[in-house]
Motif scaffolding. Structure first.
Motif: not given
Length: 84
Positions: A53-57, A62-63, A68-69
């Motif tokens: 979930t963290e990776l997808l978020y 980024r997209r 920065t977030e």
């Protein structure tokens, strides 16, 4: 996904449901689903799901030009994955 988890109250199932909704949602609604998936504690005992979930978020951020977030979230995904 809805028929399978519609009546389930297990926190991990609800977190997964939010993650899946985030993936399918438009940009105006995706972030709230990602945040809900990570915020309710349902993934605390499921490190792979949390990292996914963290990776997808983080990738979504980024997209959407929010690098920065995205950095701390992507870092957390990597740390979770390397610990387990």
């Amino acid at each position: 996904m809805e028929p399978q988890t519609g009546g389930i109250r297990r926190p991990v199932a609800l977190a997964r449901k939010h993650r899946h909704r985030a993936i399918l949602a438009d940009d105006a609604h995706a972030e709230s689903h990602f945040r809900s998936a990570l915020a309710d504690g349902g993934l605390d005992q499921h490190p792979f799901d949390r990292a996914r979930t963290e990776l997808l978020y983080g990738e979504w951020l980024r997209r959407n030009h929010r690098r920065t977030e995205a950095q701390p979230i992507l870092r957390a995904a990597g740390e979770t994955g390397s610990r387990h």
